[in-house]
Design a protein around this motif. Structure first.
Motif, PDB file in Angstrom:
ATOM      1  N   ARG A   6       0.729  -0.977   0.091  1.00 34.85           N
ATOM      2  CA  ARG A   6       0.102   0.073  -0.167  1.00 34.85           C
ATOM      3  C   ARG A   6       1.020   1.179   0.020  1.00 34.85           C
ATOM      4  NH1 ARG A   6      -5.117  -1.532   0.770  1.00 34.85           N
ATOM      5  NH2 ARG A   6      -5.809   0.637   0.594  1.00 34.85           N
ATOM      6  N   LEU A   7       0.499   2.245  -0.873  1.00 32.80           N
ATOM      7  CA  LEU A   7       1.117   3.518  -0.757  1.00 32.80           C
ATOM      8  C   LEU A   7       0.318   4.222  -0.001  1.00 32.80           C
ATOM      9  CD1 LEU A   7       3.047   5.656  -2.187  1.00 32.80           C
ATOM     10  CD2 LEU A   7       1.302   6.112  -3.732  1.00 32.80           C
ATOM     11  N   VAL A  54      -4.135   1.148 -11.210  1.00 32.95           N
ATOM     12  CA  VAL A  54      -3.855   0.278 -10.283  1.00 32.95           C
ATOM     13  C   VAL A  54      -4.688   0.058  -8.987  1.00 32.95           C
ATOM     14  CG1 VAL A  54      -1.957  -0.526  -8.719  1.00 32.95           C
ATOM     15  CG2 VAL A  54      -1.302  -0.078 -11.251  1.00 32.95           C
ATOM     16  N   GLY A  55      -4.828   1.557  -8.846  1.00 30.99           N
ATOM     17  CA  GLY A  55      -5.627   1.753  -7.424  1.00 30.99           C
ATOM     18  C   GLY A  55      -6.115   3.358  -7.333  1.00 30.99           C
ATOM     19  N   ASP A  87      -4.183   0.716  -2.716  1.00 29.97           N
ATOM     20  CA  ASP A  87      -3.457  -0.662  -2.719  1.00 29.97           C
ATOM     21  C   ASP A  87      -2.804  -0.643  -4.100  1.00 29.97           C
ATOM     22  OD1 ASP A  87      -3.023  -3.201  -3.296  1.00 29.97           O
ATOM     23  OD2 ASP A  87      -5.153  -4.013  -2.614  1.00 29.97           O
ATOM     24  N   VAL A  88      -1.318  -1.250  -4.081  1.00 32.16           N
ATOM     25  CA  VAL A  88      -0.514  -0.981  -4.987  1.00 32.16           C
ATOM     26  C   VAL A  88       0.376  -2.353  -5.214  1.00 32.16           C
ATOM     27  CG1 VAL A  88      -0.073   1.350  -5.391  1.00 32.16           C
ATOM     28  CG2 VAL A  88       1.239  -0.026  -3.851  1.00 32.16           C
ATOM     29  N   GLN A  93       5.076   6.507   2.188  1.00 29.39           N
ATOM     30  CA  GLN A  93       5.544   5.321   2.505  1.00 29.39           C
ATOM     31  C   GLN A  93       4.849   4.131   1.378  1.00 29.39           C
ATOM     32  OE1 GLN A  93       4.502   4.352   6.629  1.00 29.39           O
ATOM     33  NE2 GLN A  93       5.988   5.800   7.595  1.00 29.39           N
ATOM     34  N   LEU A  94       5.809   3.294   1.310  1.00 28.23           N
ATOM     35  CA  LEU A  94       5.322   1.923   0.719  1.00 28.23           C
ATOM     36  C   LEU A  94       5.161   0.930   1.702  1.00 28.23           C
ATOM     37  CD1 LEU A  94       4.416   0.539  -1.892  1.00 28.23           C
ATOM     38  CD2 LEU A  94       6.768  -0.128  -2.188  1.00 28.23           C
ATOM     39  N   GLN A  95       4.027   0.234   2.209  1.00 31.41           N
ATOM     40  CA  GLN A  95       4.034  -0.547   3.393  1.00 31.41           C
ATOM     41  C   GLN A  95       3.671  -1.841   2.716  1.00 31.41           C
ATOM     42  OE1 GLN A  95       0.668   1.321   5.126  1.00 31.41           O
ATOM     43  NE2 GLN A  95       2.040   2.652   6.479  1.00 31.41           N
ATOM     44  N   VAL A  96       4.791  -2.767   2.914  1.00 33.30           N
ATOM     45  CA  VAL A  96       4.709  -4.241   2.223  1.00 33.30           C
ATOM     46  C   VAL A  96       4.730  -5.226   3.377  1.00 33.30           C
ATOM     47  CG1 VAL A  96       5.839  -5.883   0.651  1.00 33.30           C
ATOM     48  CG2 VAL A  96       6.195  -3.283   0.220  1.00 33.30           C
TER      49      VAL A  96
END
Length: 205
Positions: A68-69, A113-114, A129-130, A167-170
């Protein structure tokens, strides 16, 4: 009979990344570089889009299940917008925030994508959501854009506090190796053979 080994339960791993690069590119100023601005902005008129690039690491042996971005709207009047924006993947990861302009921008994909399809408020934090863009370790690049003429501006990595930085939360799931298994067997056959009684079978002794 060996006892079956239970299937290991995947262990979630949470990874957080901030951009290595982020920038606004402006169709009305095609040679302008804004890579050090404290905000990244999107607008439908004049067209402005925002680029983000992340260096994903730590997913070896781990299956990515979510990405998620996270973006936070700026605190200045007019940073808010009636529409939050749409994300598109960018296959070219060679661009740099220090040089990218509208004229040199990397091409974005054509498949959305989202989205943040709602309005976005001052200081509000939103996620998109990415997951489809994150396959594992390596650079990940994306574009945020909007056809809405009500511009939105989000904190960039250059102007945000730690709590507001993009942030990119993976999340990925690591499957542990199976536990060692001990197997025990008994003979299918055993017997004594006697040279002094060459025809004697003592298999049931």
């Amino acid at each position: 009979t060996p006892t079956p080994t239970p299937t290991p339960t995947p262990t979630p791993r949470a990874l957080t990344f901030i951009p290595t690069d982020d920038a606004t590119i402006d169709a009305s100023a095609p040679t302008l570089n804004a890579g050090t601005s404290d905000r990244v902005g999107i607008d439908g008129s004049p067209v402005n889009t925002a680029l983000f690039k992340f260096a994903v690491t730590g997913t070896t042996g781990c299956t990515v299940t979510s990405a998620r971005l996270r973006l936070t709207v700026g605190s200045t009047n007019n940073d808010q917008s009636a529409y939050g924006g749409d994300i598109y993947g960018v296959a070219d990861t060679s661009w740099s925030e220090s040089t990218v302009t509208w004229g040199t921008r990397p091409a974005a994909g054509t498949t959305k994508v989202g989205s943040i399809s709602s309005s976005v408020a001052l200081n509000g934090t939103y996620t998109i959501d990415v997951t489809s863009l994150v396959k594992g370790d390596g650079p990940v690049s994306m574009q945020l854009s909007s056809a809405n003429s009500d511009a939105a501006r989000y904190w960039s990595k250059d102007g945000a506090t730690a709590a507001r930085v993009p942030q990119l939360q993976v999340t990925c799931e690591e499957t542990p190796a199976p536990a060692p298994q001990t197997l025990t067997f008994i003979p299918t056959d055993d017997a004594t053979i006697d040279a002094s009684a060459p025809t004697l079978n003592a298999g049931t002794s």
